[in-house]
Design a protein around this motif. Structure first.
Motif, short mmCIF file in Angstrom:
data_model
loop_
_atom_site.label_atom_id
_atom_site.label_comp_id
_atom_site.label_asym_id
_atom_site.label_seq_id
_atom_site.Cartn_x
_atom_site.Cartn_y
_atom_site.Cartn_z
N ARG A 204 0.78 -1.22 -0.06
CA ARG A 204 0.05 -0.06 0.09
C ARG A 204 0.84 1.19 0.01
O ARG A 204 0.55 2.38 -0.19
CB ARG A 204 -0.95 0.03 1.10
CG ARG A 204 -2.00 -0.97 1.12
CD ARG A 204 -2.64 -1.00 2.35
NE ARG A 204 -1.84 -1.24 3.82
CZ ARG A 204 -2.15 -0.85 5.02
NH1 ARG A 204 -3.38 -0.52 5.22
NH2 ARG A 204 -1.44 -1.07 5.79
N TYR A 205 2.26 0.89 0.45
CA TYR A 205 3.03 2.34 0.52
C TYR A 205 3.60 2.58 -1.05
O TYR A 205 4.50 1.71 -1.19
CB TYR A 205 4.03 2.16 1.60
CG TYR A 205 3.55 2.10 2.86
CD1 TYR A 205 3.14 3.30 3.63
CD2 TYR A 205 3.13 0.73 3.58
CE1 TYR A 205 3.01 3.15 5.00
CE2 TYR A 205 2.69 0.53 4.85
CZ TYR A 205 2.34 1.90 5.56
OH TYR A 205 1.67 1.88 6.83
N PHE A 206 3.04 3.40 -1.42
CA PHE A 206 4.09 3.70 -3.00
C PHE A 206 5.34 4.16 -2.73
O PHE A 206 6.28 3.64 -3.36
CB PHE A 206 3.48 4.66 -3.73
CG PHE A 206 3.65 5.18 -5.05
CD1 PHE A 206 3.91 3.88 -6.20
CD2 PHE A 206 4.54 6.48 -5.37
CE1 PHE A 206 4.24 4.20 -7.26
CE2 PHE A 206 5.26 6.50 -6.46
CZ PHE A 206 4.84 5.67 -7.38
N MET A 207 5.62 5.16 -1.80
CA MET A 207 6.79 5.58 -1.55
C MET A 207 6.51 6.19 -0.03
O MET A 207 5.64 6.80 0.30
CB MET A 207 7.58 6.60 -2.42
CG MET A 207 6.76 7.98 -2.55
SD MET A 207 6.99 9.18 -3.95
CE MET A 207 8.98 8.84 -3.84
N TYR A 208 7.98 6.02 0.64
CA TYR A 208 7.94 6.38 2.05
C TYR A 208 7.26 5.59 3.17
O TYR A 208 6.06 5.08 2.76
CB TYR A 208 7.49 7.90 2.14
CG TYR A 208 8.32 9.00 1.32
CD1 TYR A 208 9.67 9.32 1.72
CD2 TYR A 208 7.50 9.87 0.23
CE1 TYR A 208 10.08 10.20 0.60
CE2 TYR A 208 8.17 10.68 -0.77
CZ TYR A 208 9.66 10.79 -0.35
OH TYR A 208 10.27 11.88 -0.97
N MET A 209 7.86 5.36 4.10
CA MET A 209 7.15 4.75 5.36
C MET A 209 7.04 3.41 5.09
O MET A 209 6.90 2.65 6.24
CB MET A 209 5.81 5.25 5.74
CG MET A 209 5.71 7.02 6.19
SD MET A 209 6.50 7.39 7.76
CE MET A 209 5.65 6.66 8.92
N GLU A 210 7.46 2.84 4.06
CA GLU A 210 7.36 1.20 3.95
C GLU A 210 8.52 0.88 4.85
O GLU A 210 8.38 -0.43 5.16
CB GLU A 210 7.70 0.91 2.43
CG GLU A 210 8.99 1.26 1.79
CD GLU A 210 9.33 2.68 1.22
OE1 GLU A 210 10.30 3.09 1.42
OE2 GLU A 210 8.20 3.20 0.89
N ASP A 211 9.85 1.56 5.15
CA ASP A 211 10.65 0.78 5.84
C ASP A 211 10.41 0.92 7.42
O ASP A 211 10.75 0.04 8.09
CB ASP A 211 12.15 1.46 5.41
CG ASP A 211 12.06 2.99 5.43
OD1 ASP A 211 11.04 3.81 5.82
OD2 ASP A 211 13.18 3.80 5.11
N VAL A 212 9.69 2.26 7.56
CA VAL A 212 9.08 2.32 9.21
C VAL A 212 7.99 1.03 9.38
O VAL A 212 8.35 0.53 10.46
CB VAL A 212 8.41 3.67 9.10
CG1 VAL A 212 7.89 3.80 10.81
CG2 VAL A 212 9.26 4.77 8.82
N ASP A 213 7.29 0.89 8.47
CA ASP A 213 6.32 -0.17 8.40
C ASP A 213 6.74 -1.44 8.50
O ASP A 213 6.62 -2.23 9.66
CB ASP A 213 5.34 -0.21 7.35
CG ASP A 213 4.31 -1.21 7.36
OD1 ASP A 213 3.50 -1.44 8.10
OD2 ASP A 213 4.60 -2.14 6.72
#
Length: 298
Positions: A204-213
């Protein structure tokens, strides 16, 4: 015999960065490395040029600009977990995910692999990351709680030295090998068992926050995110995100809402989600508008 290692990178017209990434990779590990370039629609010809120059590079056309996490997941499915693919003969335990604008420090991947043996519950391990000017980028951070993350977001742009930002980014801690909340997705050594257990990146994360998640879900599943500052890389960040800063700022705020709404998803927390949505929309309006004005002035 020491197995080879697969490195996944997501390309989107990376330009000369990609050549520096591939050329420096030989200094990062003594293992034979296969690089899988998950290409999200490059138009500059650099991935094709890399295939011609580097025999251990592979090009996977994703078919569209899928975003970072989705492209990584596709590369993992096609080149790592697919037993029919001969590239899948890499290390059965680990693989690397890195941005194509990373320049590898000497022995950096081998140092991460050595640390992984010391931390058997490490699902992800990340190096010390330097900016092009040599300064240390705060790549190992706490998870963004409502108070700590919220105050960082609200006052960070105008009060750089505020205590919430310093705590969130762990800026006042000396670099040391330790578990952290999350690690920058620009360069990660990932344990395949852990990555598979949580289903990889949330698409669902296109860009940003995918590493936080990713870091949060690894921790929730009983794994650790381990910072290994004895391994170093340089990251010339923003080579692709800088092309349309206003659009990317908007995407960052949208991803932040997705992350926070997931963590406060109960019915009785609906008013909190409304407040988060309104606050992020207001902040996005300010920073996106400011970015567009700066772009017009240039």
């Amino acid at each position: 015999m020491t197995p080879g290692l697969i490195v996944v990178t997501v390309t989107y017209s990376p330009g000369p960065h990609l050549d520096r990434f591939l050329a420096s990779l030989g200094h990062a590990t003594e293992r034979r490395v296969t690089v899988v370039m998950a290409d999200n629609g490059s138009t500059d010809g650099s991935p094709e040029a890399a295939i011609a120059q580097y025999p251990d590079a592979r090009l996977l056309h994703t078919g569209a600009n899928l975003g970072y996490g989705s492209a990584v997941n596709l590369a993992v499915r096609d080149y790592i977990t697919n037993p029919a693919n001969p590239v899948g003969a890499g290390d059965p335990e680990f693989f690397v995910v890195a941005n194509p604008d990373v320049v590898w420090g000497p022995g950096s991947i081998d140092v991460l692999l050595e640390a992984a043996r010391r931390w058997p519950r490490a699902g992800s391990l990340g190096p010390l990351i330097r900016d092009p000017d040599g300064s240390v980028y705060p790549s190992a951070r706490h998870q963004p709680s409502l108070v700590r993350g919220g105050m960082h977001a609200v006052v960070g742009p105008i009060w750089k030295s505020n205590p919430w930002t310093a705590a969130y980014r762990q800026e006042r801690l000396e670099p040391s090998e330790r578990p952290v909340g999350w690690l920058s997705g620009s360069c990660l050594l990932l344990r395949r068992e852990a990555f598979d257990a949580i289903g990889g990146f949330d698409e669902r994360y296109f860009m940003y926050m995918e590493d936080v998640d990713l870091g949060d879900r690894l921790a929730a599943a009983g794994w650790q995110n381990v910072y290994v500052p004895s391994a170093e890389v340089l990251h010339d960040k923003g080579h692709s995100t800088g092309r349309d800063p206003a659009r990317n700022l908007a995407a960052h705020h949208e991803s932040t809402y997705t992350f926070l709404a997931d963590r406060h998803s109960r019915r009785w927390q609906a008013p909190l989600r409304w407040v988060i949505r309104a606050a992020l929309a207001a902040r996005a309006g300010l920073v996106v508008g400011n970015s567009r004005r700066k772009t017009r002035r240039r």
